[in-house]
Design an enzyme around this catalytic site. Structure first.
Site, mmCIF file in Angstrom:
data_model
loop_
_atom_site.group_PDB
_atom_site.id
_atom_site.type_symbol
_atom_site.label_atom_id
_atom_site.label_comp_id
_atom_site.label_asym_id
_atom_site.label_seq_id
_atom_site.Cartn_x
_atom_site.Cartn_y
_atom_site.Cartn_z
ATOM 1 N N GLU A 33 51.345 30.302 36.702
ATOM 2 C CA GLU A 33 50.086 29.740 37.172
ATOM 3 C C GLU A 33 48.949 30.163 36.255
ATOM 4 O OE1 GLU A 33 47.386 30.382 41.139
ATOM 5 O OE2 GLU A 33 49.525 29.993 41.452
ATOM 6 N N ASP A 35 44.621 29.774 36.299
ATOM 7 C CA ASP A 35 43.555 29.411 37.241
ATOM 8 C C ASP A 35 42.173 29.465 36.624
ATOM 9 O OD1 ASP A 35 45.341 29.234 39.438
ATOM 10 O OD2 ASP A 35 45.249 31.391 39.733
ATOM 11 N N GLU A 37 38.769 29.410 38.975
ATOM 12 C CA GLU A 37 38.417 29.357 40.390
ATOM 13 C C GLU A 37 36.958 29.760 40.600
ATOM 14 O OE1 GLU A 37 42.517 30.576 42.621
ATOM 15 O OE2 GLU A 37 41.529 32.178 41.500
#
Length: 268
Positions: A33, A35, A37
């Site tokens: 993953e 990210d 955010e």
């Protein structure tokens, strides 16, 4: 379709938003993953966001860096990009590189290496996102919306069912991506990245000796950068980089005045 690697370029306007590349739906216990955010916002305060990297299900070893933004992302569109190749990962905001992770052997499976898909979502992270969970989402303002435009996804398309593609299937795409100007941080762009991190980064897991007594292997520790952070990975003095700069200028002035007084006393 999933991408074996690539760069994601897009503009957005948002309220509470998260972008990620992930493969958790295919690799439930060992997913990768990447990210970007946004961490919630208090009106009148700078917007904050974080980047994160997970590899091989290593969610217990978060690799967060957190930053303030110099603009309000809910007012106009901006470009947020992630370059992901077999050699490195670079996060960009408006063409400025803000973070680079360079792959090395010591990372092992913690470096994302499996095909991933792109997600853009709004989700409630009230338990931790805004001031460590102090402020919760106010659903009186619902519905929350986000807008996207000019999405670009370059990479090697892989059938999600094909969990482990042939190593040569994406070789041409890999070579093409690695030859792009955005795949290499030039001296000029590295200076821009250094300025961004000096002004806006307020947390780095690389300097968090409480969580990680042994510095993670991918961390390229900058001694000048490190001295601005506590052993918790957060900025010293509890203030911004600009505040620290003002304090340092004030200290220099005091030292200069003290030296001038000393010289005057010597002349007497």
């Amino acid at each position: 379709m999933a991408a074996a690697n690539g760069i994601e370029l897009f503009y957005l306007c948002l309220v509470l938003w998260s972008n990620q590349t992930s493969n958790g739906d295919v690799f439930e216990k060992n997913h990768d993953e990447l990210d970007i955010e946004f961490l919630g916002n208090i009106e009148g305060k700078p917007w904050r966001f974080q980047t994160n990297v997970y590899g091989n299900g290593s969610t217990n070893r978060g690799r967060e860096e957190r930053y303030n933004l110099w603009f309000d992302p809910s007012k106009e569109f901006h470009r947020y990009s992630i370059l992901w190749t077999a050699k490195n990962i670079i996060f960009y905001v408006d063409e400025v590189p803000i973070r680079e992770v360079v792959r090395n052997d010591a990372m092992g499976g913690d470096y994302p290496s499996k095909p991933m898909s792109l997600y853009a979502t709004i989700w409630d992270a009230s338990s931790w996102a805004t001031n460590g969970g102090k402020y919760k989402v106010n659903y009186e303002y619902a519905p929350f919306t986000s807008e996207f435009k000019d999405l670009v996804l370059d990479g090697c398309a892989i059938d999600p069912i094909q969990k482990f593609p042939n190593s040569t299937a994406c070789s041409e795409t890999d070579t093409w991506l690695e030859s792009r100007d955005y795949a290499v941080i030039t001296p000029k762009s590295r200076s821009a990245m250094r300025r961004f991190r000096q002004r806006y980064m307020y947390y780095s897991y690389c300097y968090d000796n409480v969580r990680y007594p042994i510095t993670p292997p991918e961390c390229a520790v900058d001694s000048n950068e490190k001295q601005r952070f506590r052993n918790t990975g957060r900025l010293r003095f509890g203030g911004s980089h600009r505040k620290q700069a003002r304090m340092e200028r004030a200290r220099r002035k005091r030292r200069s005045r003290a030296a001038a007084v000393s010289d005057d006393q010597t002349d007497m």
